[in-house]
Design an enzyme around this catalytic site. Structure first.
Site, PDB file in Angstrom:
ATOM      1  N   GLU A   1     -10.702   5.070 -10.572  1.00 20.64           N
ATOM      2  CA  GLU A   1      -9.456   5.518 -10.608  1.00 20.64           C
ATOM      3  C   GLU A   1      -8.967   6.221 -11.834  1.00 20.64           C
ATOM      4  O   GLU A   1      -8.177   7.337 -11.880  1.00 20.64           O
ATOM      5  CB  GLU A   1      -8.393   4.479 -10.377  1.00 20.64           C
TER       6      GLU A   1
ATOM      7  N   CYS B   1      -5.672  -0.285 -13.546  1.00 19.73           N
ATOM      8  CA  CYS B   1      -5.627   1.013 -12.952  1.00 19.73           C
ATOM      9  C   CYS B   1      -4.283   1.073 -12.224  1.00 19.73           C
ATOM     10  O   CYS B   1      -3.780   2.187 -11.813  1.00 19.73           O
ATOM     11  CB  CYS B   1      -7.065   1.185 -11.850  1.00 19.73           C
TER      12      CYS B   1
END
Length: 133
Positions: free
Chosen positions: A56, A90
């Site tokens: 991510e 993330c």
């Protein structure tokens, strides 16, 4: 092919490029931006574990480098029987560029396993709006 199918395919394709000599756990991520572009990232490990990067994070970096700044949707692709949701760090990175209602789709090789909103994964989050004057 739907937009979600395109994101899934992009996440699956980039997952194969992950550099994971230590964990052998490949993750791919594909971000759809508000202007319709797709950016991808894969996890990259390092012998000094804390300096690796998540899929991510790589996709977000590619998005920013590409001149976009808003996540409209994201697909995170991982193998195994359990859901591979974004880690806590993330989730916060996604929060910087997304709204609480932004969809986050968790996928495995067979397809989308579950969909969440960012607000479901990171409720009561701290974000850019907390710092607005």
């Amino acid at each position: 092919m739907s937009t979600l199918d395109k994101l899934f395919e992009a996440a699956r394709a980039i997952q194969a490029n992950a550099y994971v000599p230590y964990s052998r756990f490949k993750v791919g991520a594909a971000i759809l931006t508000s202007d319709g572009r797709v950016f991808v990232g894969c996890n990259v490990e390092n012998a000094a574990y804390p300096v690796g990067s998540c899929a991510e994070a790589g996709a977000i970096s590619a998005m920013i480098a590409g001149g976009a700044d808003r996540i409209a949707a994201i697909v995170v692709m991982g193998d195994g029987e359990h859901l591979v949701t974004p880690c806590g760090g993330c989730r916060q990175r996604i929060r910087e560029f997304a709204f609480p209602d932004t969809p986050i789709h968790v996928a495995g090789p067979e397809g989308i396993r579950k969909s969440f909103t960012l607000g479901e994964l990171l409720p009561y989050s701290f974000g850019p709006d907390n710092l607005s004057l």
